[in-house]
Scaffold this motif. Sequence first.
Motif, PDB file in Angstrom:
ATOM      1  N   PHE A 143       0.853  -1.185   0.000  1.00  0.00           N
ATOM      2  CA  PHE A 143       0.000   0.000   0.000  1.00  0.00           C
ATOM      3  C   PHE A 143       0.888   1.233   0.000  1.00  0.00           C
ATOM      4  O   PHE A 143       2.076   1.170   0.333  1.00  0.00           O
ATOM      5  N   THR A 144       0.288   2.344  -0.394  1.00  0.00           N
ATOM      6  CA  THR A 144       0.971   3.629  -0.372  1.00  0.00           C
ATOM      7  C   THR A 144       0.241   4.516   0.624  1.00  0.00           C
ATOM      8  O   THR A 144      -0.999   4.524   0.665  1.00  0.00           O
ATOM      9  N   LEU A 145       1.008   5.217   1.441  1.00  0.00           N
ATOM     10  CA  LEU A 145       0.401   6.097   2.445  1.00  0.00           C
ATOM     11  C   LEU A 145      -0.570   7.064   1.768  1.00  0.00           C
ATOM     12  O   LEU A 145      -0.240   7.669   0.746  1.00  0.00           O
ATOM     13  N   GLY A 146      -1.748   7.193   2.322  1.00  0.00           N
ATOM     14  CA  GLY A 146      -2.736   8.132   1.798  1.00  0.00           C
ATOM     15  C   GLY A 146      -3.556   7.609   0.629  1.00  0.00           C
ATOM     16  O   GLY A 146      -4.436   8.311   0.144  1.00  0.00           O
ATOM     17  N   VAL A 147      -3.272   6.399   0.186  1.00  0.00           N
ATOM     18  CA  VAL A 147      -3.982   5.842  -0.965  1.00  0.00           C
ATOM     19  C   VAL A 147      -4.886   4.691  -0.504  1.00  0.00           C
ATOM     20  O   VAL A 147      -4.440   3.765   0.172  1.00  0.00           O
ATOM     21  N   THR A 148      -6.159   4.774  -0.871  1.00  0.00           N
ATOM     22  CA  THR A 148      -7.144   3.777  -0.454  1.00  0.00           C
ATOM     23  C   THR A 148      -6.882   2.424  -1.105  1.00  0.00           C
ATOM     24  O   THR A 148      -6.575   2.343  -2.291  1.00  0.00           O
ATOM     25  N   PHE A 149      -6.984   1.379  -0.295  1.00  0.00           N
ATOM     26  CA  PHE A 149      -6.860   0.013  -0.812  1.00  0.00           C
ATOM     27  C   PHE A 149      -7.853  -0.882  -0.080  1.00  0.00           C
ATOM     28  O   PHE A 149      -8.483  -0.458   0.890  1.00  0.00           O
ATOM     29  N   GLU A 150      -7.989  -2.080  -0.577  1.00  0.00           N
ATOM     30  CA  GLU A 150      -8.912  -3.028   0.043  1.00  0.00           C
ATOM     31  C   GLU A 150      -8.136  -4.097   0.786  1.00  0.00           C
ATOM     32  O   GLU A 150      -7.042  -4.487   0.385  1.00  0.00           O
ATOM     33  N   TYR A 151      -8.716  -4.545   1.881  1.00  0.00           N
ATOM     34  CA  TYR A 151      -8.057  -5.541   2.716  1.00  0.00           C
ATOM     35  C   TYR A 151      -9.127  -6.467   3.255  1.00  0.00           C
ATOM     36  O   TYR A 151     -10.147  -6.009   3.774  1.00  0.00           O
ATOM     37  N   ALA A 152      -8.904  -7.767   3.127  1.00  0.00           N
ATOM     38  CA  ALA A 152      -9.870  -8.739   3.636  1.00  0.00           C
ATOM     39  C   ALA A 152      -9.381  -9.266   4.977  1.00  0.00           C
ATOM     40  O   ALA A 152      -8.224  -9.677   5.112  1.00  0.00           O
ATOM     41  N   LEU A 153     -10.232  -9.241   5.970  1.00  0.00           N
ATOM     42  CA  LEU A 153      -9.918  -9.908   7.232  1.00  0.00           C
ATOM     43  C   LEU A 153      -9.896 -11.409   6.981  1.00  0.00           C
ATOM     44  O   LEU A 153     -10.405 -11.898   5.961  1.00  0.00           O
ATOM     45  N   ALA A 154      -9.334 -12.162   7.936  1.00  0.00           N
ATOM     46  CA  ALA A 154      -9.172 -13.604   7.744  1.00  0.00           C
ATOM     47  C   ALA A 154     -10.510 -14.313   7.506  1.00  0.00           C
ATOM     48  O   ALA A 154     -10.558 -15.355   6.864  1.00  0.00           O
ATOM     49  N   ASP A 155     -11.608 -13.728   8.002  1.00  0.00           N
ATOM     50  CA  ASP A 155     -12.922 -14.364   7.809  1.00  0.00           C
ATOM     51  C   ASP A 155     -13.613 -13.886   6.531  1.00  0.00           C
ATOM     52  O   ASP A 155     -14.769 -14.217   6.297  1.00  0.00           O
ATOM     53  N   GLY A 156     -12.914 -13.074   5.732  1.00  0.00           N
ATOM     54  CA  GLY A 156     -13.467 -12.635   4.461  1.00  0.00           C
ATOM     55  C   GLY A 156     -14.119 -11.264   4.506  1.00  0.00           C
ATOM     56  O   GLY A 156     -14.459 -10.701   3.465  1.00  0.00           O
ATOM     57  N   THR A 157     -14.279 -10.695   5.706  1.00  0.00           N
ATOM     58  CA  THR A 157     -14.863  -9.357   5.819  1.00  0.00           C
ATOM     59  C   THR A 157     -13.973  -8.342   5.099  1.00  0.00           C
ATOM     60  O   THR A 157     -12.776  -8.262   5.353  1.00  0.00           O
ATOM     61  N   MET A 158     -14.564  -7.582   4.192  1.00  0.00           N
ATOM     62  CA  MET A 158     -13.776  -6.645   3.392  1.00  0.00           C
ATOM     63  C   MET A 158     -13.746  -5.262   4.031  1.00  0.00           C
ATOM     64  O   MET A 158     -14.772  -4.723   4.441  1.00  0.00           O
ATOM     65  N   LEU A 159     -12.536  -4.707   4.058  1.00  0.00           N
ATOM     66  CA  LEU A 159     -12.349  -3.340   4.522  1.00  0.00           C
ATOM     67  C   LEU A 159     -11.790  -2.518   3.372  1.00  0.00           C
ATOM     68  O   LEU A 159     -11.088  -3.043   2.500  1.00  0.00           O
ATOM     69  N   SER A 160     -12.064  -1.231   3.403  1.00  0.00           N
ATOM     70  CA  SER A 160     -11.503  -0.313   2.422  1.00  0.00           C
ATOM     71  C   SER A 160     -11.031   0.921   3.170  1.00  0.00           C
ATOM     72  O   SER A 160     -11.752   1.449   4.019  1.00  0.00           O
ATOM     73  N   GLY A 161      -9.802   1.344   2.912  1.00  0.00           N
ATOM     74  CA  GLY A 161      -9.291   2.509   3.629  1.00  0.00           C
ATOM     75  C   GLY A 161      -7.824   2.714   3.352  1.00  0.00           C
ATOM     76  O   GLY A 161      -7.280   2.166   2.382  1.00  0.00           O
ATOM     77  N   SER A 162      -7.175   3.478   4.206  1.00  0.00           N
ATOM     78  CA  SER A 162      -5.768   3.785   3.960  1.00  0.00           C
ATOM     79  C   SER A 162      -5.016   4.028   5.258  1.00  0.00           C
ATOM     80  O   SER A 162      -5.607   4.268   6.313  1.00  0.00           O
ATOM     81  N   TRP A 163      -3.717   3.932   5.153  1.00  0.00           N
ATOM     82  CA  TRP A 163      -2.794   4.286   6.215  1.00  0.00           C
ATOM     83  C   TRP A 163      -2.224   5.674   5.940  1.00  0.00           C
ATOM     84  O   TRP A 163      -1.989   6.022   4.785  1.00  0.00           O
ATOM     85  N   GLY A 164      -1.960   6.423   7.004  1.00  0.00           N
ATOM     86  CA  GLY A 164      -1.232   7.674   6.889  1.00  0.00           C
ATOM     87  C   GLY A 164      -0.238   7.772   8.023  1.00  0.00           C
ATOM     88  O   GLY A 164      -0.188   6.893   8.880  1.00  0.00           O
ATOM     89  N   MET A 165       0.561   8.811   8.016  1.00  0.00           N
ATOM     90  CA  MET A 165       1.541   9.028   9.083  1.00  0.00           C
ATOM     91  C   MET A 165       1.162  10.278   9.853  1.00  0.00           C
ATOM     92  O   MET A 165       0.799  11.299   9.258  1.00  0.00           O
ATOM     93  N   GLU A 166       1.240  10.183  11.165  1.00  0.00           N
ATOM     94  CA  GLU A 166       1.076  11.371  11.988  1.00  0.00           C
ATOM     95  C   GLU A 166       2.304  11.417  12.884  1.00  0.00           C
ATOM     96  O   GLU A 166       2.398  10.672  13.853  1.00  0.00           O
ATOM     97  N   GLY A 167       3.256  12.239  12.508  1.00  0.00           N
ATOM     98  CA  GLY A 167       4.564  12.180  13.162  1.00  0.00           C
ATOM     99  C   GLY A 167       5.174  10.833  12.850  1.00  0.00           C
ATOM    100  O   GLY A 167       5.237  10.428  11.693  1.00  0.00           O
ATOM    101  N   ASP A 168       5.564  10.108  13.901  1.00  0.00           N
ATOM    102  CA  ASP A 168       6.156   8.779  13.716  1.00  0.00           C
ATOM    103  C   ASP A 168       5.118   7.675  13.791  1.00  0.00           C
ATOM    104  O   ASP A 168       5.452   6.506  13.673  1.00  0.00           O
ATOM    105  N   MET A 169       3.863   8.042  14.029  1.00  0.00           N
ATOM    106  CA  MET A 169       2.828   7.030  14.217  1.00  0.00           C
ATOM    107  C   MET A 169       2.072   6.766  12.919  1.00  0.00           C
ATOM    108  O   MET A 169       1.745   7.694  12.192  1.00  0.00           O
ATOM    109  N   MET A 170       1.823   5.491  12.654  1.00  0.00           N
ATOM    110  CA  MET A 170       0.981   5.133  11.516  1.00  0.00           C
ATOM    111  C   MET A 170      -0.470   5.146  11.984  1.00  0.00           C
ATOM    112  O   MET A 170      -0.781   4.609  13.041  1.00  0.00           O
ATOM    113  N   LYS A 171      -1.322   5.783  11.180  1.00  0.00           N
ATOM    114  CA  LYS A 171      -2.746   5.831  11.519  1.00  0.00           C
ATOM    115  C   LYS A 171      -3.560   5.342  10.337  1.00  0.00           C
ATOM    116  O   LYS A 171      -3.459   5.899   9.243  1.00  0.00           O
TER     117      LYS A 171
END
Length: 131
Positions: A62-90
Amino acid sequence: TYNGTWKVDRSENYEKFMEQLGVNMVKRKLATHDNLKITLEQTGDMFVVKEASTFRTLDMEFTLGVTFEYALADGTMLSGSWGMEGDMMKGTFTRKDNGKVLTTTRAIVGDELVQSYNYDGVEAKRIFKRG
Ligand code: MYR
């Protein structure tokens, strides 16, 4: 740096969190001992992630700030993104089936990686050690 391989060492309130997500009891029991191992490799804004657990292995990027899809182990689909706030990933992800939001953070605390999860008012943590 987040780079490297991280093995889950302990969890806090993770069963309650999974229950809130709707994971059934049998799977919750299994997931408590999933031996989750995450390998992160960051190059600029891009992360390559390898996930390995008793449930599955998964390679993704994934690229920070770019939406992607992610499936949980049970198949539940999520859509969203990671960003950085200082040294923390959010991360902010939305469940595709019900529209509810799951937020998560990663931070390096001492020599550990602490990942927090929040869903529907329930917060959990998983703490990883370099492996
Ligand atoms: C990654 O960076 O590892 C990939 C993207 C992660 C997306 C959000 C993670 C939420 C995980 C929730 C676990 C719930 C298990 C029932």
